[in-house]
Design a protein around this motif. Structure first.
Motif, PDB file in Angstrom:
ATOM      1  N   LYS A   1      -0.344   1.599 -10.027  1.00 52.38           N
ATOM      2  CA  LYS A   1      -0.482   2.736 -11.098  1.00 52.38           C
ATOM      3  C   LYS A   1       0.138   4.348 -10.724  1.00 52.38           C
ATOM      4  N   PHE A   2      -0.216   4.446  -9.331  1.00 53.45           N
ATOM      5  CA  PHE A   2       0.261   5.716  -8.649  1.00 53.45           C
ATOM      6  C   PHE A   2       1.571   5.714  -8.571  1.00 53.45           C
TER       7      PHE A   2
ATOM      8  N   GLU B   1       3.001   6.294 -12.025  1.00 49.17           N
ATOM      9  CA  GLU B   1       2.935   7.885 -12.734  1.00 49.17           C
ATOM     10  C   GLU B   1       3.754   8.849 -11.934  1.00 49.17           C
TER      11      GLU B   1
ATOM     12  N   TRP C   1      -4.219  12.824  -7.271  1.00 51.85           N
ATOM     13  CA  TRP C   1      -4.539  11.564  -6.761  1.00 51.85           C
ATOM     14  C   TRP C   1      -5.266  11.704  -5.476  1.00 51.85           C
TER      15      TRP C   1
ATOM     16  N   LEU D   1      -3.646   4.052  -0.899  1.00 57.20           N
ATOM     17  CA  LEU D   1      -3.778   3.513  -2.056  1.00 57.20           C
ATOM     18  C   LEU D   1      -3.323   2.007  -1.942  1.00 57.20           C
ATOM     19  N   ARG D   2      -4.215   1.321  -2.681  1.00 56.82           N
ATOM     20  CA  ARG D   2      -3.800  -0.566  -2.269  1.00 56.82           C
ATOM     21  C   ARG D   2      -3.860  -1.145  -3.796  1.00 56.82           C
TER      22      ARG D   2
ATOM     23  N   SER E   1       0.689  -1.130   0.043  1.00 56.67           N
ATOM     24  CA  SER E   1      -0.160   0.113  -0.030  1.00 56.67           C
ATOM     25  C   SER E   1       0.598   1.233  -0.015  1.00 56.67           C
TER      26      SER E   1
ATOM     27  N   ARG F   1      -4.205   0.255  -7.800  1.00 56.41           N
ATOM     28  CA  ARG F   1      -4.191   1.703  -7.659  1.00 56.41           C
ATOM     29  C   ARG F   1      -2.684   1.927  -7.119  1.00 56.41           C
TER      30      ARG F   1
END
Length: 79
Positions: free
Chosen positions: A36-37, A40, A53, A29-30, A16, A33
């Motif tokens: 992807k974060f 990015e 985000w 975020l886990r 996470s 997601r």
């Protein structure tokens, strides 16, 4: 438009990602997601990515709009 600042993130052992803004928790975020974060963040402006985000990004004009004479009460709506 002012640039966002004060965002940090920490990747945890369970996969996470914890996002903070000025020391306060702004999101977790886990799974997909989080992956992807992280992808990015590596490819872009980290502060801007974290602001998007978290949804905490402001444009800087909210206070000005609140203090504008037309927003000081009285009649609502346009005629």
């Amino acid at each position: 438009m002012p640039r966002p600042h004060g965002f940090t993130y920490e990747q945890r052992g369970d996969g996470s990602v914890v996002l903070t803004h000025q020391g306060r928790a702004a999101g977790v975020l886990r799974g997909g997601r989080a992956e992807k974060f992280l992808a990015e963040v590596e490819s872009g402006d980290t502060q801007l990515v974290m602001a998007r985000w978290t949804g905490a990004y402001r444009f800087g004009n909210e206070r000005q709009a609140r203090n504008h004479p037309r927003n000081q009460g009285g009649r609502t709506g346009r005629r």
